[in-house]
Design an enzyme around this catalytic site. Structure first.
Site, PDB file in Angstrom:
ATOM      1  N   MET A  57      -2.873   7.315  -6.314  1.00  0.00           N
ATOM      2  CA  MET A  57      -2.787   7.641  -4.883  1.00  0.00           C
ATOM      3  C   MET A  57      -1.451   8.325  -4.665  1.00  0.00           C
ATOM      4  O   MET A  57      -0.547   7.797  -4.006  1.00  0.00           O
ATOM      5  CB  MET A  57      -2.940   6.364  -4.053  1.00  0.00           C
ATOM      6  N   HIS A 101      -5.585   4.341 -10.902  1.00  0.00           N
ATOM      7  CA  HIS A 101      -5.958   5.021  -9.659  1.00  0.00           C
ATOM      8  C   HIS A 101      -4.706   5.642  -9.053  1.00  0.00           C
ATOM      9  O   HIS A 101      -3.833   4.937  -8.554  1.00  0.00           O
ATOM     10  CB  HIS A 101      -6.587   3.989  -8.723  1.00  0.00           C
ATOM     11  N   ASP A 149      -3.226   0.321  -9.279  1.00  0.00           N
ATOM     12  CA  ASP A 149      -3.101   1.165  -8.090  1.00  0.00           C
ATOM     13  C   ASP A 149      -1.705   1.783  -8.037  1.00  0.00           C
ATOM     14  O   ASP A 149      -0.711   1.092  -7.796  1.00  0.00           O
ATOM     15  CB  ASP A 149      -3.333   0.336  -6.821  1.00  0.00           C
ATOM     16  N   SER A 197      -7.484  -5.696  -9.302  1.00  0.00           N
ATOM     17  CA  SER A 197      -6.324  -4.836  -9.045  1.00  0.00           C
ATOM     18  C   SER A 197      -5.044  -5.640  -9.175  1.00  0.00           C
ATOM     19  O   SER A 197      -4.844  -6.631  -8.459  1.00  0.00           O
ATOM     20  CB  SER A 197      -6.407  -4.241  -7.637  1.00  0.00           C
ATOM     21  N   ASP A 251     -13.499   0.326  -4.054  1.00  0.00           N
ATOM     22  CA  ASP A 251     -12.112  -0.141  -3.986  1.00  0.00           C
ATOM     23  C   ASP A 251     -11.756  -0.468  -2.543  1.00  0.00           C
ATOM     24  O   ASP A 251     -11.632   0.427  -1.717  1.00  0.00           O
ATOM     25  CB  ASP A 251     -11.176   0.943  -4.529  1.00  0.00           C
ATOM     26  N   HIS A 255      -7.414  -2.800 -13.125  1.00  0.00           N
ATOM     27  CA  HIS A 255      -7.235  -1.681 -12.194  1.00  0.00           C
ATOM     28  C   HIS A 255      -5.772  -1.605 -11.763  1.00  0.00           C
ATOM     29  O   HIS A 255      -5.198  -2.600 -11.306  1.00  0.00           O
ATOM     30  CB  HIS A 255      -8.131  -1.886 -10.975  1.00  0.00           C
ATOM     31  N   MET A 275       0.875   4.153  -6.180  1.00  0.00           N
ATOM     32  CA  MET A 275       1.131   4.692  -4.840  1.00  0.00           C
ATOM     33  C   MET A 275       2.547   5.250  -4.764  1.00  0.00           C
ATOM     34  O   MET A 275       3.467   4.723  -5.388  1.00  0.00           O
ATOM     35  CB  MET A 275       0.950   3.596  -3.786  1.00  0.00           C
ATOM     36  N   PHE A 302      -2.638  -0.215   1.062  1.00  0.00           N
ATOM     37  CA  PHE A 302      -2.293  -1.629   1.057  1.00  0.00           C
ATOM     38  C   PHE A 302      -3.485  -2.468   0.642  1.00  0.00           C
ATOM     39  O   PHE A 302      -4.632  -2.118   0.924  1.00  0.00           O
ATOM     40  CB  PHE A 302      -1.833  -2.089   2.448  1.00  0.00           C
ATOM     41  N   MET A 355     -13.450   4.638  -1.549  1.00  0.00           N
ATOM     42  CA  MET A 355     -12.486   3.784  -0.852  1.00  0.00           C
ATOM     43  C   MET A 355     -13.175   3.147   0.349  1.00  0.00           C
ATOM     44  O   MET A 355     -13.626   3.849   1.259  1.00  0.00           O
ATOM     45  CB  MET A 355     -11.273   4.594  -0.402  1.00  0.00           C
TER      46      MET A 355
END
Length: 230
Positions: free
Chosen positions: A72, A70, A39, A12, A177, A37, A41, A147, A141
């Site tokens: 979120m 991913h 992330d 990540s 993850d 990966h 957010m 975080f 998850m």
């Protein structure tokens, strides 16, 4: 992308040097990463803000393999096309990210990406059952999203087992993850996972100018994971 159940390590970039994303992506792939990966957010669905489609587009030329995005974020549907256009190979959305997750998954595939479904620690495996024919990946998850560097939630191992049995022979990856390291990797692989997202456990001790530790960390996770299959 072709489907197989070989163990894949997906570092990540949340744990990478934000000022050197392109070099970091090249470095982890050179050191043995299978996927990259990303992330995403929004500070709303999860309590942090990271990247958007522009960042994905900027790093895409530096990634030779799979870019695993991913999301979120909520709402998620208005942004699917932008992330697909930015070069995402896989786009994963959370069950709770919108009122019509089936429509979301259809939109992801319609945009030309593989469709992933993410399950939070409090989301039961059963939430995935009606959607199994519409997904290419389930992301479990093993920390609460938002975080990096959190402690692995052991109760999620049983969820992985449930999903593995539920999936049967469908070509669906199970991705983990959160809190993945050489200790937790074999536990989730033994339960049925095949894609391992690791942030701090990969980037710890290295840098773009000294990427050898990335390779050492990736190999340690992979070797521990593959030992669980022997």
């Amino acid at each position: 992308m072709t489907f197989d159940r070989k163990i894949k390590i997906a570092p990540s970039i949340l744990s990478a040097d934000f000022a050197n994303f392109g070099q970091e992506c090249r470095a982890i792939e050179d050191q043995g990463a299978d996927w990259v990966h990303v992330d995403v957010m929004d500070g709303h669905f999860v309590p942090n803000i990271t990247f958007g489609p522009a960042t994905c587009k900027a790093i895409r030329p530096h990634i030779r393999g799979v870019m695993d995005v991913h999301l979120m974020i909520a709402p998620v549907d208005p942004y699917i096309a932008a992330f697909a256009e930015a070069g995402a190979d896989i786009i994963t959305a959370h069950v709770e990210a919108g009122p019509h997750i089936h429509r979301t998954l259809q939109a992801i595939r319609g945009a030309g990406a593989k469709a992933g479904l993410a399950l939070n620690p409090g989301t039961p495996a059963e939430a995935a059952r009606p959607l199994l024919d519409d997904i290419d990946l389930i992301c479990v998850m093993t920390v609460n999203p938002g975080f990096g560097g959190q402690k692995f939630i052991m109760s999620q191992i049983e969820k992985v087992r449930e999903l593995r049995a539920m999936i049967g022979d469908r070509p669906i990856h199970i991705e983990i993850d959160g809190g993945v390291d050489p200790v937790t990797a074999p536990l989730v692989v033994a339960a049925g996972a095949d894609v391992l997202v690791a942030g701090s456990a990969v980037f710890r001790g290295g840098s773009v100018s000294n990427s050898a530790p990335y390779g050492e960390n990736i190999r340690a996770i992979r070797e521990a994971a593959e030992a669980a299959l022997r």
